[in-house]
Design a protein around this motif. Structure first.
Motif: not given
Length: 813
Positions: A234-249
């Motif tokens: 069913d419709a879910n019109d908002n997709a999740p978004q990460f604060t950064r596209s790449e995490y490094r540690v």
């Protein structure tokens, strides 16, 4: 498995051979080969004998062997052909995984020269692996109101091969709603994406089944497929978004297990279940899932096992945040592992000489070894050292190889074994080190002669010793070992009394024990001077000498020998004369004896063993003088027989006896008559002769007495005059002997007289003692007949002291 060269074109083969030719001579001192993976055991790799400049048969003679560290031996040497061959099937993917080039390095050791050559073999990939999807079926959710062009991430395949044999493309089964697009990541991996081409209608089609195929570029092409099930939601019109596209540690490798490394954060503006996010790894490898844990609710990544920089230096993973409405977002996570100094250096002993001669030259190679540290950077930089007080040094060879060399000549007698500790330490903080011990024995050479503990020896042996008796033992020590320390003994050649010393003593060549070959006689040989030689069994042999003084000890093996009275050789009997007027103590004769022994064995004592008239005569214990023990009486027999025994002081003592005949008579005729007939004579002529003899002796005695009185008077007068000239405290000055009157003129009167004059400081107390004259002319030795002594008087007399008796002896001959 199919032949890996099948399907190769002429262009590929040409490039391969050109590559092999250029690699073999790429760099001086480094031998390069290349070989395809998955070849059978014993497959040819390269002519190693030719590249080393050796003949094939020299490989075994020179001890050529492969030296590799810490891995299974992949290659072997064929001593017959002199070639390098495979030791088994080689799997490139197992060795090098996804590396563009797969190089296997090892070293070739020429044992007799202790020389190392580096060898590098490139493993060439063949298309022996299919592209593989992790799951055979993957479910993908999509909202029904997803716009055209919406992209859905699909699982990607992995191909263990590299280059053209690796994964090249994807294919999607034919359908009207979706198309396939590919994206290449920074790591070169191709990622498939499902692209929505036409709007979806869940009420018409709720599930779309698709088939995704992964293809590689090999010849023939290999492929694999996975089933994609697209679930329309069913419709879910908002997709999740990460604060950064790449995490490094970046984390150190020694962090504790369970440590939280980082937290991923994604946002979804939807509410309810469409806004609740769950985190998960996507397409993670087994190594990722075994090492890290992702909290699905919090997005926290933590470790579940220890990290190891030497095993993996970084980890690359993809995390997906999905809401309840099946919308999701992805982000890359790169975890870099920092090296810490957690690996101690290790040392691998390649070649070792178990022993070395003590005369080896400086610079002799003792051992060849390599060092390695699993850490990187400064943590992996190592330094080797040994104790400075040892006669050895380390010298770096190729790569990480070192030589252990001697710095000077060795001395086995000083140190026979060396325990060399090689310390390998890295430059980490704190530094780690490893100690390795090498035992080295120093082989002996014959450089030390035998040594006696003393510079000379002396020993004693009693005479009359048994033949073959042990006399003495000498021992020499040789600090060498083995045959070089095996000592033999011998005697230097010499003579004694015209006979070689070897006829007197011998020596055991093994034990150094000296033996008497005969019985020694102290009276013939009193000492021997020997030289003992100790010689070792080295090559050449060394020797040393020591002097040995052998002294023969006297034993009481000789009886006393009576010199006087001598036994007559004409059959007559010797007779001693004693006048009847002899008083007590009259010297009748003297028994003279000698003993050929020495010391206590030659000390003689005399005693009267038997007498015809007991108590008439006595014998001096030490002088042998026979004297009257009382005055002679008329009733005493004219002939007296005495047995005198002479005894030494040896153990046991030995003795000899002599029989004396003493004639008691007042006149010479009586003596002569009695020698032929010992019967008493009453002839008046004999009595007259005796009377004349007595008168003559009395006259001589009176003349002598007058002479002595005149001499004493002159002496006392001179002494009295010198005393008046001296002070009251002065002493008596010495009077030179030239002031005394000589007595040479008296010799005309008496043949033998002995007088004693006793003087005191006071002349009034002086007196003379005149013993009876001695007519026993046979007892006077020739030496006593030639002596003449002047009157002897003490040079100094102290008038203040008690009167002192000065004995003056006159001897007239």
């Amino acid at each position: 498995m199919a032949d890996p060269l099948r399907g190769w074109g002429s262009r590929e083969l040409l490039l391969l051979f050109l590559f092999l030719g250029t690699q073999r001579g790429a760099r001086a001192g480094q031998i390069r080969y290349s070989v395809r993976e998955e070849l059978d055991k014993g497959s040819f790799v390269g002519n190693i004998a030719k590249d080393l400049g050796l003949e094939p048969q020299e490989l075994a003679e020179r001890g050529v062997r492969i030296v590799s560290r810490g891995r299974t031996q992949l290659f072997a040497l064929n001593p017959g052909s002199g070639s390098l061959v495979t030791a088994g099937r080689i799997d490139r993917e197992e060795l090098c995984a996804q590396s563009a080039r797969c190089l296997v390095s090892f070293n070739i050791l020429v044992e007799n020269k202790m020389k190392i050559y580096g060898v590098e073999v490139e493993i060439i990939d063949i298309n022996d692996n299919f592209p593989r999807f992790r799951d055979e079926e993957v479910k993908v959710k999509v909202n029904e109101n997803a716009a055209t062009g919406t992209r859905l991430v699909l699982p990607f395949a992995r191909d263990a091969d590299v280059g053209v044999n690796s994964l090249q493309s994807y294919q999607l089964s034919s359908n009207i709603h979706f198309s396939l697009d590919e994206k290449s990541g920074s790591d070169g991996q191709k990622y498939p994406e499902l692209v929505l081409e036409q709007p979806l209608d869940r009420e018409k089609v709720a599930v779309h089944d698709l088939l995704l195929t992964a293809l590689d570029g090999g010849d023939p092409i290999l492929s694999s497929t996975t089933h994609i099930r697209v679930m329309v939601l069913d419709a879910n019109d908002n997709a999740p978004q990460f604060t950064r596209s790449e995490y490094r540690v970046s984390v150190p490798e020694n962090i504790p297990v369970g440590t939280r490394l980082l937290t991923l954060t994604a946002m979804d503006p939807d509410e309810g279940i469409n806004g609740k996010l769950t985190y998960s790894f996507r397409n993670e490898e087994d190594k990722i899932s075994q090492t890290f844990q992702l909290d699905s609710n919090l997005g926290e990544i933590s470790t579940v096992q220890s990290l190891d920089y030497e095993e993996s230096r970084f980890y690359l993973m993809e995390v997906v945040a999905q809401d309840g409405g099946a919308l999701l977002a992805s982000a890359k996570v790169v975890i870099t592992v920092q090296d810490v100094n957690d690996n101690a250096p290790e040392m691998i002993l390649t070649s070792l000489a178990s022993s070395v001669s003590e005369d080896c030259l400086p610079g002799t190679v003792i051992a060849l070894f390599s060092v390695h540290d699993g850490d990187s950077g400064e943590n992996g930089e190592v330094a080797c050292s040994i104790s400075r007080n040892l006669p050895f040094k380390l010298e770096k060879s190729v790569d990480n190889y070192y030589h252990l060399l001697t710095t000077r000549t060795l001395d086995r007698e000083e140190i026979s074994d060396y325990n060399i500790t090689i310390t390998v330490i890295d430059r980490g903080n704190p530094p780690l080190s490893t100690e390795n011990h090498i035992s080295l024995k120093v082989a002996d050479i014959n450089d030390n002669p035998p040594i006696f503990p003393h510079t000379s020896y002396s020993t004693y042996i009693p005479e009359n010793n048994p033949r073959g008796i042990s006399i003495f033992s000498v021992t020499a020590h040789d600090p060498d070992s083995g045959n070089n320390a095996q000592v033999t003994y011998s005697l230097a050649k010499d003579t004694l009394q015209g006979m070689p010393l070897s006829s007197y003593v011998s020596i055991n060549s093994d034990t150094g024990v000296l033996y008497a070959l005969g019985s020694f006689d102290y009276e013939q040989v009193r000492d021997l001077q020997l030289w003992v030689t100790a010689c070792d069994s080295g090559d050449p042999p060394l020797s040393s000498n020591v002097s040995l003084s052998l002294f023969v000890l006297d034993q009481n093996d000789n009886t006393p020998e009576i010199l006087y009275p001598a036994i007559p050789t004409d059959g007559s009997t010797g007779v001693e004369l004693a006048p009847r007027s002899a008083e007590l103590g009259y010297l009748v004769t003297k028994v003279v004896a000698v003993d050929r022994d020495s010391g206590q064995n030659a000390w003689l004592s005399y005693r009267l063993l038997k007498a015809s008239e007991p108590g008439l005569f006595s014998v001096g214990l030490h002088t042998g003088e026979v004297r009257t023990a009382r005055a002679l009486l008329d009733r005493d027999a004219l002939k007296q027989s005495l047995v005198v025994v002479v005894q030494d002081h040896g153990q046991p003592s030995l003795s000899a006896t002599v029989t004396l005949t003493v004639a008691v008579a007042d006149s010479i005729p009586d003596v002569l008559a009695d020698l032929s007939n010992f019967e008493p004579s009453a002839d008046p002529d004999h009595s007259s002769l005796t009377l004349y003899l007595v008168v003559a002796v009395a006259a001589v005695s009176c003349l002598f007495l007058a002479f002595v009185i005149v001499l004493l008077a002159l002496r006392l007068r001179r002494w009295h005059t010198s005393r008046l000239l001296q002070t009251s405290g002065g002493g008596l000055a010495g009077v030179p002997t030239s002031h005394f009157v000589g007595v040479d003129g008296v010799r005309a009167f008496l043949q033998t007289y002995s007088h004693e004059v006793s003087l005191t400081a006071d002349s009034r107390k002086s007196h003379l003692i005149f013993p009876q004259p001695n007519y026993a002319d046979t007892l006077i030795s020739q030496e006593s007949c030639e002596k003449s002594e002047p009157l002897l008087i003490s040079d100094t007399i102290n008038a203040n002291e008690e009167p002192e008796v000065v004995r003056v002896s006159f001897l007239f001959q």
